[in-house]
Motif scaffolding. Structure first.
Motif, PDB file in Angstrom:
ATOM      1  N   HIS A 287       7.057   7.236   5.529  1.00 40.37           N
ATOM      2  CA  HIS A 287       6.535   8.260   4.618  1.00 40.37           C
ATOM      3  C   HIS A 287       6.235   7.688   3.231  1.00 40.37           C
ATOM      4  O   HIS A 287       5.699   8.389   2.373  1.00 40.37           O
ATOM      5  CB  HIS A 287       7.544   9.395   4.479  1.00 40.37           C
ATOM      6  CG  HIS A 287       8.912   8.956   4.051  1.00 40.37           C
ATOM      7  ND1 HIS A 287       9.701   8.121   4.808  1.00 40.37           N
ATOM      8  CD2 HIS A 287       9.618   9.217   2.914  1.00 40.37           C
ATOM      9  CE1 HIS A 287      10.844   7.898   4.168  1.00 40.37           C
ATOM     10  NE2 HIS A 287      10.814   8.540   3.025  1.00 40.37           N
ATOM     11  N   ILE A 288       6.549   6.416   3.038  1.00 42.50           N
ATOM     12  CA  ILE A 288       6.268   5.768   1.750  1.00 42.50           C
ATOM     13  C   ILE A 288       5.127   4.769   1.963  1.00 42.50           C
ATOM     14  O   ILE A 288       5.343   3.680   2.491  1.00 42.50           O
ATOM     15  CB  ILE A 288       7.505   5.026   1.188  1.00 42.50           C
ATOM     16  CG1 ILE A 288       8.716   5.949   1.137  1.00 42.50           C
ATOM     17  CG2 ILE A 288       7.204   4.439  -0.178  1.00 42.50           C
ATOM     18  CD1 ILE A 288       8.584   7.114   0.190  1.00 42.50           C
ATOM     19  N   LYS A 289       3.925   5.138   1.588  1.00 38.90           N
ATOM     20  CA  LYS A 289       2.784   4.233   1.704  1.00 38.90           C
ATOM     21  C   LYS A 289       2.582   3.432   0.415  1.00 38.90           C
ATOM     22  O   LYS A 289       2.243   2.252   0.458  1.00 38.90           O
ATOM     23  CB  LYS A 289       1.516   5.036   2.017  1.00 38.90           C
ATOM     24  CG  LYS A 289       1.576   5.824   3.317  1.00 38.90           C
ATOM     25  CD  LYS A 289       1.683   4.893   4.527  1.00 38.90           C
ATOM     26  CE  LYS A 289       1.658   5.686   5.831  1.00 38.90           C
ATOM     27  NZ  LYS A 289       1.851   4.806   7.007  1.00 38.90           N
ATOM     28  N   TYR A 290       2.745   4.123  -0.706  1.00 35.23           N
ATOM     29  CA  TYR A 290       2.560   3.501  -2.014  1.00 35.23           C
ATOM     30  C   TYR A 290       3.809   3.746  -2.858  1.00 35.23           C
ATOM     31  O   TYR A 290       4.580   4.688  -2.610  1.00 35.23           O
ATOM     32  CB  TYR A 290       1.325   4.080  -2.724  1.00 35.23           C
ATOM     33  CG  TYR A 290       0.024   3.759  -2.020  1.00 35.23           C
ATOM     34  CD1 TYR A 290      -0.689   2.603  -2.335  1.00 35.23           C
ATOM     35  CD2 TYR A 290      -0.480   4.618  -1.044  1.00 35.23           C
ATOM     36  CE1 TYR A 290      -1.877   2.309  -1.676  1.00 35.23           C
ATOM     37  CE2 TYR A 290      -1.666   4.323  -0.391  1.00 35.23           C
ATOM     38  CZ  TYR A 290      -2.361   3.161  -0.710  1.00 35.23           C
ATOM     39  OH  TYR A 290      -3.527   2.867  -0.054  1.00 35.23           O
ATOM     40  N   LEU A 291       4.011   2.920  -3.876  1.00 36.48           N
ATOM     41  CA  LEU A 291       5.192   3.074  -4.720  1.00 36.48           C
ATOM     42  C   LEU A 291       5.225   4.443  -5.395  1.00 36.48           C
ATOM     43  O   LEU A 291       6.301   4.993  -5.640  1.00 36.48           O
ATOM     44  CB  LEU A 291       5.232   1.965  -5.780  1.00 36.48           C
ATOM     45  CG  LEU A 291       5.454   0.541  -5.266  1.00 36.48           C
ATOM     46  CD1 LEU A 291       5.637  -0.410  -6.431  1.00 36.48           C
ATOM     47  CD2 LEU A 291       6.649   0.465  -4.325  1.00 36.48           C
ATOM     48  N   SER A 292       4.065   5.012  -5.678  1.00 34.40           N
ATOM     49  CA  SER A 292       4.031   6.331  -6.322  1.00 34.40           C
ATOM     50  C   SER A 292       4.675   7.403  -5.445  1.00 34.40           C
ATOM     51  O   SER A 292       5.172   8.411  -5.968  1.00 34.40           O
ATOM     52  CB  SER A 292       2.592   6.723  -6.661  1.00 34.40           C
ATOM     53  OG  SER A 292       1.811   6.805  -5.476  1.00 34.40           O
ATOM     54  N   ASN A 293       4.696   7.192  -4.108  1.00 28.45           N
ATOM     55  CA  ASN A 293       5.332   8.167  -3.212  1.00 28.45           C
ATOM     56  C   ASN A 293       6.832   8.276  -3.477  1.00 28.45           C
ATOM     57  O   ASN A 293       7.456   9.291  -3.162  1.00 28.45           O
ATOM     58  CB  ASN A 293       5.107   7.789  -1.747  1.00 28.45           C
ATOM     59  CG  ASN A 293       3.645   7.763  -1.353  1.00 28.45           C
ATOM     60  OD1 ASN A 293       3.230   6.931  -0.553  1.00 28.45           O
ATOM     61  ND2 ASN A 293       2.839   8.658  -1.905  1.00 28.45           N
ATOM     62  N   LEU A 294       7.408   7.220  -4.074  1.00 25.70           N
ATOM     63  CA  LEU A 294       8.845   7.243  -4.341  1.00 25.70           C
ATOM     64  C   LEU A 294       9.215   8.171  -5.493  1.00 25.70           C
ATOM     65  O   LEU A 294      10.392   8.436  -5.716  1.00 25.70           O
ATOM     66  CB  LEU A 294       9.346   5.824  -4.617  1.00 25.70           C
ATOM     67  CG  LEU A 294       9.485   4.961  -3.356  1.00 25.70           C
ATOM     68  CD1 LEU A 294       9.557   3.479  -3.705  1.00 25.70           C
ATOM     69  CD2 LEU A 294      10.724   5.371  -2.560  1.00 25.70           C
ATOM     70  N   GLU A 295       8.219   8.683  -6.205  1.00 30.24           N
ATOM     71  CA  GLU A 295       8.512   9.694  -7.232  1.00 30.24           C
ATOM     72  C   GLU A 295       9.154  10.925  -6.589  1.00 30.24           C
ATOM     73  O   GLU A 295      10.052  11.536  -7.163  1.00 30.24           O
ATOM     74  CB  GLU A 295       7.236  10.095  -7.974  1.00 30.24           C
ATOM     75  CG  GLU A 295       6.794   9.114  -9.028  1.00 30.24           C
ATOM     76  CD  GLU A 295       5.721   9.684  -9.923  1.00 30.24           C
ATOM     77  OE1 GLU A 295       6.020   9.952 -11.108  1.00 30.24           O
ATOM     78  OE2 GLU A 295       4.579   9.867  -9.458  1.00 30.24           O
TER      79      GLU A 295
END
Length: 393
Positions: A287-295
């Protein structure tokens, strides 16, 4: 009766880099040692620039003027053979609303990583009463920087660019008032030479009222240490450290940078540089494709770090490096008449499992010597671990 409509003015905190009291707090040094702070920070940056460029450091320190004078100025310049400071980095350094560092968000055994060294170098001469420009040269650009403070207390910086003949490396030149300063540039050059076997350091200046030219040559390629261009180990991070790095990337993306894919981020770490290993770690976080998803998934960061650490080996002592007895003894014998030399080292592990090494070298000399302290191959103003309690069994 007329009513005064007050304006809420904004006052920059940049003044903390241009006032003695605030600079002492920022640097941890007394006002009387700020000239030494300038030299230390510039040489630290020079060594880092050379290591990033993958070249053996060749650094020249030139001091014009009497460092022991009661008043007057000296001009100090430091020239290296690194990749050269880019013009856009100089512009960012002069923006006192931000800190600029390529190390502060990463965890590794490197020299200073607060991101304010060059900012302080620009501010210290002004705080000491100097009004000559700071000159930075690199990549064919000559930067002339004149800071001043207006009557409202706002910092103003005049920055002029012109062509420079220096196409390789970086040169930083600073005029410093030396009255009331405890400043021994030759001692600092010797200190850097003592802790950096891979570097050649040249000094031209004064020592005890006489003109001196001194040089300390590199001992060759046998010396190994961690370089800032190398990948960092996941084992050097805590969940909080990793979160800091991730959100530094996220903030950069919001300011116009790239939103870094998780797989690409993972491949930046030692032990995960192969696509296969990085994919194996990333597969548990589909579910984490990009670092921004970790927000929206900050709770996953500790588990991400655990997966990264499980997939890699912890650093060994070789990753840190050693100065070694031969180099210590060679430099001591270069400086003093040595009657006896002793060396010892202690290699062990912190409770976290990370390695550490202490080195101690003692020379019995026929004349008074000096105490040299350093950490991560950089000289310190004193014992960097004085008063520090190390946890153990």
């Amino acid at each position: 009766m007329s009513k005064l409509e007050r304006t809420a003015f904004e006052f920059s905190r940049a003044r903390e880099y241009f006032e003695l009291k605030e600079l002492s707090t920022l640097t941890g040094q007394e006002p009387e040692t700020l000239a030494a702070v300038v030299l230390k920070e510039v040489v630290d940056n020079a060594l880092d620039g050379c290591e990033m460029a993958g070249v053996a450091p060749y650094i020249t320190v030139e001091v014009d003027g009497d460092v022991a004078a009661v008043d007057g100025e000296i001009r100090m310049s430091v020239t290296d053979n690194g990749g050269g400071i880019p013009p856009e980095v100089v512009a960012k350094v002069l923006d006192y609303n931000i800190r600029v560092s390529d190390k502060s968000a990463y965890r590794s055994p490197t020299r200073g990583a607060q991101g304010n060294a060059l900012k302080a170098v620009v501010g210290i001469p002004h705080a000491l009463g100097g009004r000559e420009p700071i000159v930075i040269e690199g990549r064919g650009v000559h930067h002339e920087i004149r800071p001043w403070i207006d009557p409202a207390g706002a910092v103003r910086i005049e920055h002029e660019e012109s062509p420079s003949s220096l196409m390789e490396g970086t040169r930083v030149s600073v005029a410093l008032p030396v009255g009331k300063q405890f400043f021994d540039p030759l001692h600092w050059v010797r200190s850097f030479a003592l802790f950096n076997p891979h570097a050649t350091l040249i000094y031209h200046g004064e020592c005890e009222g006489e003109k001196v030219s001194d040089s300390y040559k590199s001992t060759g390629d046998r010396f190994k240490k961690y370089h800032p261009s190398e990948p960092t180990s996941p084992h050097w991070y805590t969940p909080g450290n990793l979160a800091t790095l991730i959100f530094a990337y996220v903030g950069d993306a919001k300011n116009g940078g790239r939103d870094v894919p998780l797989g690409e981020f993972l491949r930046q770490f030692k032990g995960l540089t192969s696509t296969k290993k990085a994919k194996a770690v990333a597969s548990a976080f589909a579910h984490i494709k990009y670092l921004s998803n970790l927000e929206e998934h900050q709770q996953d960061i500790p588990f991400l770090l655990k997966s990264m650490q499980d997939a890699t080996k912890a650093p060994r002592h070789e990753a840190i490096g050693l100065v070694g007895p031969e180099h210590f003894e060679n430099v001591f014998r270069r400086l003093y008449e040595v009657e006896e030399f002793n060396y010892t080292k202690v290699k062990s592990y912190l409770p976290s499992g990370l390695p550490y090494t202490f080195e101690a070298a003692l020379a019995v000399t026929s004349s008074p010597g000096h105490l040299y302290c350093g950490i991560n191959f950089s000289p310190a103003f004193g014992d960097p671990l004085e008063g520090t309690l190390l946890a153990g069994p």
